[in-house]
Design a protein around this motif. Sequence first.
Motif, PDB file in Angstrom:
ATOM      1  N   PHE A 212       0.828  -1.209   0.000  1.00  0.00           N
ATOM      2  CA  PHE A 212       0.000   0.000   0.000  1.00  0.00           C
ATOM      3  C   PHE A 212       0.860   1.257   0.000  1.00  0.00           C
ATOM      4  O   PHE A 212       0.609   2.209  -0.757  1.00  0.00           O
ATOM      5  N   LEU A 213       1.904   1.263   0.803  1.00  0.00           N
ATOM      6  CA  LEU A 213       2.745   2.459   0.929  1.00  0.00           C
ATOM      7  C   LEU A 213       3.538   2.753  -0.343  1.00  0.00           C
ATOM      8  O   LEU A 213       3.948   3.899  -0.562  1.00  0.00           O
ATOM      9  N   ILE A 214       3.734   1.748  -1.193  1.00  0.00           N
ATOM     10  CA  ILE A 214       4.447   1.986  -2.453  1.00  0.00           C
ATOM     11  C   ILE A 214       3.689   2.985  -3.319  1.00  0.00           C
ATOM     12  O   ILE A 214       4.279   3.730  -4.101  1.00  0.00           O
ATOM     13  N   GLY A 215       2.373   3.028  -3.161  1.00  0.00           N
ATOM     14  CA  GLY A 215       1.565   3.966  -3.936  1.00  0.00           C
ATOM     15  C   GLY A 215       1.730   5.412  -3.524  1.00  0.00           C
ATOM     16  O   GLY A 215       1.199   6.309  -4.197  1.00  0.00           O
ATOM     17  N   GLY A 220       3.876  12.175   0.525  1.00  0.00           N
ATOM     18  CA  GLY A 220       2.652  11.789   1.229  1.00  0.00           C
ATOM     19  C   GLY A 220       1.383  11.988   0.433  1.00  0.00           C
ATOM     20  O   GLY A 220       0.283  11.861   0.984  1.00  0.00           O
ATOM     21  N   GLY A 221       1.492  12.280  -0.860  1.00  0.00           N
ATOM     22  CA  GLY A 221       0.313  12.572  -1.663  1.00  0.00           C
ATOM     23  C   GLY A 221      -0.433  11.325  -2.093  1.00  0.00           C
ATOM     24  O   GLY A 221       0.178  10.307  -2.432  1.00  0.00           O
ATOM     25  N   CYS A 222      -1.760  11.397  -2.108  1.00  0.00           N
ATOM     26  CA  CYS A 222      -2.613  10.274  -2.486  1.00  0.00           C
ATOM     27  C   CYS A 222      -3.217  10.539  -3.858  1.00  0.00           C
ATOM     28  O   CYS A 222      -4.106  11.393  -3.998  1.00  0.00           O
ATOM     29  N   ALA A 223      -2.754   9.806  -4.865  1.00  0.00           N
ATOM     30  CA  ALA A 223      -3.241  10.010  -6.232  1.00  0.00           C
ATOM     31  C   ALA A 223      -4.721   9.698  -6.366  1.00  0.00           C
ATOM     32  O   ALA A 223      -5.399  10.231  -7.258  1.00  0.00           O
ATOM     33  N   GLY A 348       0.275  26.480   1.752  1.00  0.00           N
ATOM     34  CA  GLY A 348       0.429  25.881   0.439  1.00  0.00           C
ATOM     35  C   GLY A 348       1.433  24.750   0.512  1.00  0.00           C
ATOM     36  O   GLY A 348       2.181  24.609   1.497  1.00  0.00           O
ATOM     37  N   PHE A 349       1.438  23.940  -0.539  1.00  0.00           N
ATOM     38  CA  PHE A 349       2.351  22.800  -0.538  1.00  0.00           C
ATOM     39  C   PHE A 349       2.524  22.319  -1.966  1.00  0.00           C
ATOM     40  O   PHE A 349       1.580  22.340  -2.761  1.00  0.00           O
ATOM     41  N   ILE A 350       3.730  21.887  -2.290  1.00  0.00           N
ATOM     42  CA  ILE A 350       3.998  21.264  -3.585  1.00  0.00           C
ATOM     43  C   ILE A 350       4.286  19.787  -3.345  1.00  0.00           C
ATOM     44  O   ILE A 350       5.232  19.432  -2.640  1.00  0.00           O
ATOM     45  N   PHE A 351       3.439  18.932  -3.911  1.00  0.00           N
ATOM     46  CA  PHE A 351       3.651  17.495  -3.838  1.00  0.00           C
ATOM     47  C   PHE A 351       4.577  17.112  -4.990  1.00  0.00           C
ATOM     48  O   PHE A 351       4.136  16.931  -6.130  1.00  0.00           O
ATOM     49  N   GLN A 352       5.847  17.001  -4.676  1.00  0.00           N
ATOM     50  CA  GLN A 352       6.854  16.775  -5.711  1.00  0.00           C
ATOM     51  C   GLN A 352       6.652  15.450  -6.437  1.00  0.00           C
ATOM     52  O   GLN A 352       6.830  15.370  -7.657  1.00  0.00           O
ATOM     53  N   ASN A 353       6.288  14.403  -5.716  1.00  0.00           N
ATOM     54  CA  ASN A 353       6.081  13.095  -6.336  1.00  0.00           C
ATOM     55  C   ASN A 353       4.747  13.019  -7.068  1.00  0.00           C
ATOM     56  O   ASN A 353       4.660  12.489  -8.176  1.00  0.00           O
ATOM     57  N   LEU A 354       3.728  13.543  -6.447  1.00  0.00           N
ATOM     58  CA  LEU A 354       2.381  13.453  -6.995  1.00  0.00           C
ATOM     59  C   LEU A 354       2.162  14.423  -8.148  1.00  0.00           C
ATOM     60  O   LEU A 354       1.380  14.156  -9.056  1.00  0.00           O
TER      61      LEU A 354
END
Length: 643
Positions: A212-215, A220-223, A348-354
């Motif tokens: 689950f955490l691989i996603g 910490g962003g949830c696609a 504000g926040f930038i989700f670098q991975n997401l």
Amino acid sequence: MSYLSADGLREKLFRPELASLYTDLKAYGERALNEPLPTLSFRLYRQFGETGERKTYEEAYFDRRGRLAAVAMLALDTARPDALQALEEMLWDVCGEYTWCLPAHLGTGEINQVDGNIDLFAAETVHMLAEIVNIHTERLDRLVIERIRSEAERRIFTPLYREQRKFHWQTADHNWSAVCGGCCGMAALLLLEDESTLQESISHTVSCMNAFLIGYGQDGGCAEGIGYWVYGFGYYTYYAEMLREYSNGELNLLTGSKIAAIAAFPLRVHLSGGTYVNYSDSAEQEEIPSGLLSLLASRFGLQVDLPLHIPLFTDDPCHRWAHLLRNVMWSDPAVYGDEGAFRQAERGFIFQNLGWMIAKGSLDTPDTKRSNGEPLQVAISVKGGHNDEPHNHNDLGQFIIHCGGENILCDPGAGLYTQAYFAPGREQLFHISSSGHNVPLIEGQEQNSGRQAQAHVLEAKLAEGGGELNTTLDLTSAYSGAASLARYTRQFHWKMVSGGSRNGAELRLIDRFQWKSRIVPSAERFSSVGDSNAGCSSVVERWMSRVQPEVVKSGNLRWQGVHGTVHMTYDANQWQVFTEAMNTVDHDNVPVTFYRTSLSWTGVINETDVRTESPNPLETVCEVRFIIEPEPKMEETEVSMRE
């Protein structure tokens, strides 16, 4: 487990802050005591396989679960023998169901697909039964308890832990691994007496949680969106907390920077007033379980910029027991703030991975105060990512403009779940297609599905305090079907504006379309919206809203929100405007109307240059400005396109 104590639960249930929840729960439970359980008939069961319709069966299924949950709570009252007797009957009835799975998760629903199958709701059911048995173990008839243990063994523990059958969700990088693995794992901790099988269940469940955490990336962003964060990470947390208590703190899955970032996700995508960024299959107004948020806020020191709100039992159409129990046991008013806490929360926040970017601000000069005395909150969100995400929508370059608790330029969120919603060709559906998002149609082509359709982030800069955000995305790969398109980039320039007579926020959006061929602009060759005439290279920009815009004058549109106004200025000499009502239904099958406002441009292609692919492409540029004002304005807003 300490929170499965009948005495402790009874004491918590009657706290003043839970009064509304208890009233709602009691009304539902009293109805359940006076009406027979709805039946899961053969005809209902076969309906999905025959027609693709799933809602009728699921409404009956979740009503049964809801009645069981409500009566289990009412049975805490030792002066209610009728509730205890009804609880035993309901538990017996659920044990007798043909399957605990939903037909939509069983293929054609034949017997060989049912035997030993475990889906989300079979897992939730065994977890629910296990906790109810533990809470009421001293009062339930022993035969009821034995049957629950027997059904849990037959349907869950034997296929999963003893026979070690393989299920697709065991390695899924989305909510299924956490929900299925976590629910079965919690039931095992509560019901299994065989120590070796219990240890096998712990090893198995931890493996599911790691999948689950691989996603999630380190951001910490949830696609899947905020709704599925609640679902997936909620059950991850519930299992982690039970395992921590079972192991006396030796096994703790709620540690580390990545887990802390995941825990912070809902607060980072909260815009204001309980409204969230709702990409993918999520709703703008999402109920974050108060027990879950309370535990995470306490564990990770989160700044909660929300007033205390304990969801009603009937707010959740699935009536999930896990949320209900923990809302009762864990909800802590002390961790909650209010809208004023927005000043201290992240701006504000930038989700670098997401690939999501969010900027928030407040308009707090005296003339922007609302009736409640709080400043007006404004925000923007921009979405990158790719078009093969869990619960994917084809929405690269999508953005949301938020003002005063309302997403004025919005995302349609989740549509009604049907067979077609998850079948090949799903990208044609309004909620999933790029046609339902704030992104362009290029040469008559919507965005492509698939991992190769990816937003390449060229720039993402967020100023300290959230007052300015600059983002540039290369979205060319999302439109591989547009034959003449060489490159497409989208730039966002967001800033808070104050001083003098102006007080608000501004988004400057610049779309640049570079072409492989020479294009001769022709005012006579404007296409109608959505038309893809041969010999023309067309661009249609689209903006989605729940509010119907009005034309202030040529080149100026206005969306009037509840607490603010959004003006859009554009070059009316190059772009034609058109608004259409899009009538659809939401995730709960409730009719809803969106307004799609389009700007269209068309240029004529020189066929010779199409063949030679000239190395000097020409550009089509669409530049618009969105001005967010804190109070409704009746007068026209003048903005020069040359500013």
